[in-house]
Design an enzyme around this catalytic site. Structure first.
Site, PDB file in Angstrom:
ATOM      1  N   SER A 118      17.408  -5.002  -4.484  1.00 55.78           N
ATOM      2  CA  SER A 118      16.139  -5.005  -3.730  1.00 55.78           C
ATOM      3  C   SER A 118      16.259  -4.304  -2.400  1.00 55.78           C
ATOM      4  O   SER A 118      15.307  -4.265  -1.624  1.00 55.78           O
ATOM      5  CB  SER A 118      15.686  -6.439  -3.479  1.00 55.78           C
ATOM      6  OG  SER A 118      15.495  -7.099  -4.685  1.00 55.78           O
ATOM      7  N   THR A 126      14.668  -8.905  -0.466  1.00 59.18           N
ATOM      8  CA  THR A 126      14.621  -8.246   0.845  1.00 59.18           C
ATOM      9  C   THR A 126      15.358  -9.080   1.878  1.00 59.18           C
ATOM     10  O   THR A 126      15.188 -10.296   1.910  1.00 59.18           O
ATOM     11  CB  THR A 126      13.137  -8.141   1.281  1.00 59.18           C
ATOM     12  OG1 THR A 126      12.492  -7.255   0.387  1.00 59.18           O
ATOM     13  CG2 THR A 126      12.987  -7.673   2.698  1.00 59.18           C
ATOM     14  N   THR A 176      14.489  -3.155   2.888  1.00 59.08           N
ATOM     15  CA  THR A 176      14.149  -3.394   1.481  1.00 59.08           C
ATOM     16  C   THR A 176      13.945  -2.080   0.724  1.00 59.08           C
ATOM     17  O   THR A 176      13.664  -1.043   1.340  1.00 59.08           O
ATOM     18  CB  THR A 176      12.845  -4.214   1.394  1.00 59.08           C
ATOM     19  OG1 THR A 176      12.617  -4.615   0.044  1.00 59.08           O
ATOM     20  CG2 THR A 176      11.629  -3.422   1.861  1.00 59.08           C
ATOM     21  N   ARG A 217       3.982   3.591  -2.272  1.00 58.47           N
ATOM     22  CA  ARG A 217       3.626   2.248  -1.797  1.00 58.47           C
ATOM     23  C   ARG A 217       4.564   1.799  -0.670  1.00 58.47           C
ATOM     24  O   ARG A 217       5.775   1.961  -0.732  1.00 58.47           O
ATOM     25  CB  ARG A 217       3.711   1.269  -2.966  1.00 58.47           C
ATOM     26  CG  ARG A 217       3.351  -0.179  -2.613  1.00 58.47           C
ATOM     27  CD  ARG A 217       4.567  -1.016  -2.294  1.00 58.47           C
ATOM     28  NE  ARG A 217       4.261  -2.428  -2.120  1.00 58.47           N
ATOM     29  CZ  ARG A 217       5.116  -3.333  -1.654  1.00 58.47           C
ATOM     30  NH1 ARG A 217       6.341  -2.974  -1.345  1.00 58.47           N
ATOM     31  NH2 ARG A 217       4.765  -4.575  -1.506  1.00 58.47           N
ATOM     32  N   THR A 234       9.450 -12.420   3.461  1.00 59.03           N
ATOM     33  CA  THR A 234       9.863 -11.834   2.197  1.00 59.03           C
ATOM     34  C   THR A 234       8.840 -12.217   1.139  1.00 59.03           C
ATOM     35  O   THR A 234       8.076 -13.152   1.328  1.00 59.03           O
ATOM     36  CB  THR A 234      11.278 -12.292   1.794  1.00 59.03           C
ATOM     37  OG1 THR A 234      11.647 -11.662   0.569  1.00 59.03           O
ATOM     38  CG2 THR A 234      11.353 -13.788   1.612  1.00 59.03           C
ATOM     39  N   GLY A 235       8.829 -11.477   0.064  1.00 59.11           N
ATOM     40  CA  GLY A 235       7.866 -11.775  -0.996  1.00 59.11           C
ATOM     41  C   GLY A 235       6.848 -10.661  -1.126  1.00 59.11           C
ATOM     42  O   GLY A 235       7.122  -9.514  -0.769  1.00 59.11           O
TER      43      GLY A 235
HETATM   44  N1  ASP Z   1       8.368  -7.865   1.032  1.00 64.57           N
HETATM   45  C1  ASP Z   1       8.923  -6.836   0.195  1.00 64.57           C
HETATM   46  C2  ASP Z   1       7.842  -5.843  -0.149  1.00 64.57           C
HETATM   47  O1  ASP Z   1       6.728  -6.244  -0.401  1.00 64.57           O
HETATM   48  C3  ASP Z   1       9.524  -7.336  -1.063  1.00 64.57           C
HETATM   49  C4  ASP Z   1      10.548  -8.404  -0.925  1.00 64.57           C
HETATM   50  O2  ASP Z   1      10.470  -9.282  -0.091  1.00 64.57           O
HETATM   51  O3  ASP Z   1      11.494  -8.372  -1.692  1.00 64.57           O
HETATM   52  O4  ASP Z   1       8.128  -4.672  -0.214  1.00 64.57           O
END
Ligand code: ASP
Length: 323
Positions: free
Chosen positions: A83, A185, A203, A213, A236-237
């Protein structure tokens, strides 16, 4: 976070109080609330080894800024972390595109996004902060700047990530799996011996995202925010949900208004719950205040964070809205 990695950490936790629910602590819920307990570092997910890299600097009296950069670089270089950085899962067209940002205790910030072919976006973000009049560089411009600063172009798509992507392409079914597929991330916040706070976030973004994106992670105030008077937070997320609520800034601002890190993270999650479709997404916030007291909260169960301080390591199981 791959479960086996998490279990491995739990087995090898040195200072052995095991898993702590809720806020960050080695022996009690507010262990970090005293200044003597500094320095300290926290990071999203099971990033204990990244914390160790940061700790090497912090324990020698180094700055929080150097520490978070070192921590983030550790994960960026790890091909097994799919990631972040080298080995990160590509977008749907097979390109590894990286996002990162960094903030220091003076409120300076640097960021890069949609950066390709450079293994350490966090260090490029730091250069943007220190060597340009700007905060953010993207895409080709970010890459050109990195090259002019001596970074090398590298292929970041490992055989493993390429194989998985080729498999994914057979169906091209875009369904990020909560907690596992797309969310590793690293968001890291450190407080050094002097009490100064810095943060970093890096990330490769959501696996198989649309080409171009950009998520929350490189956006100051979304994926990361530091205010040296108050504290720092990282997210994160699902980046889209964090972007729409500017989550990390919100967490720090709520702390400024008197909430504890735990309450602030919970309230930031509740803003998403109240306004957005949250059922199939994960968002986790992690925060620390000026005194070193930590908190975290997430939408779905399964979010963990790692902390390291003078008392040792801890992996903390985070409370969530969905039980
Ligand atoms: N927040 C990150 C994103 O949307 C993804 C992740 O937390 O792994 O790119």
């Amino acid at each position: 976070m791959k479960n086996h990695k998490r279990r491995e950490f739990l087995k090898t936790t040195v200072f052995g109080s095991g898993l702590v629910l809720g806020s960050c602590s080695f022996t009690s819920n507010i262990k970090h609330s005293k200044k003597e307990d500094l320095p300290m570092v926290i990071s999203t997910w099971n990033n204990a080894r990244a914390n160790a890299a940061a700790w090497e600097i912090l324990s020698r009296g180094g700055t929080a800024l150097d520490a978070v950069e070192a921590g983030a670089r550790f994960v960026e270089a790890d091909p097994d972390d799919q990631s972040v950085g080298y080995g990160g899962r590509p977008d749907r067209d097979g390109h590894v595109t990286l996002d990162a940002c960094i903030m220091d205790h003076l409120g300076n910030a640097g960021s890069v996004s949609f950066l390709q072919g450079i293994k350490h976006p966090i260090s490029v973000a730091r250069k943007v902060m220190e060597k340009t009049p700007h905060v953010m560089l993207v895409g080709e411009g970010a890459q050109q700047f990195a090259l002019s600063e001596g970074f090398r172009l590298e292929n970041l798509l490992t055989e493993n990530s390429k194989k998985e992507w080729t498999e994914w392409k057979k169906t091209s079914d875009y369904k990020p799996i909560i907690n596992i597929e797309s969310h590793d991330t690293i968001g890291m916040v450190a407080i050094d011996k002097k009490g100064d706070i810095a943060g970093a976030c890096t990330t490769s973004g959501l696996a198989y995202k649309m080409h171009g994106r950009v998520g929350d992670s490189p956006i100051i105030g979304a994926g990361l925010f530091v205010d040296n008077e108050v504290g720092g937070a990282a997210a994160t997320g699902m980046g889209e949900a964090v972007l729409k609520s500017l989550g990390s800034f919100l967490v720090v601002e709520l702390m400024r208004q008197g909430m504890s890190p735990q309450e602030a993270c919970k309230e930031a999650v509740m803003r998403i719950i109240r306004k957005q479709e949250y059922q199939n997404i994960q968002v986790g916030y992690l925060a620390v205040d000026k005194q070193g007291q930590c908190g975290a909260f997430s939408i779905q169960p399964g979010f963990v964070y790692a902390s390291k301080g003078t008392g040792g390591n801890e992996l903390v199981d985070v409370l969530s809205y969905v039980k």
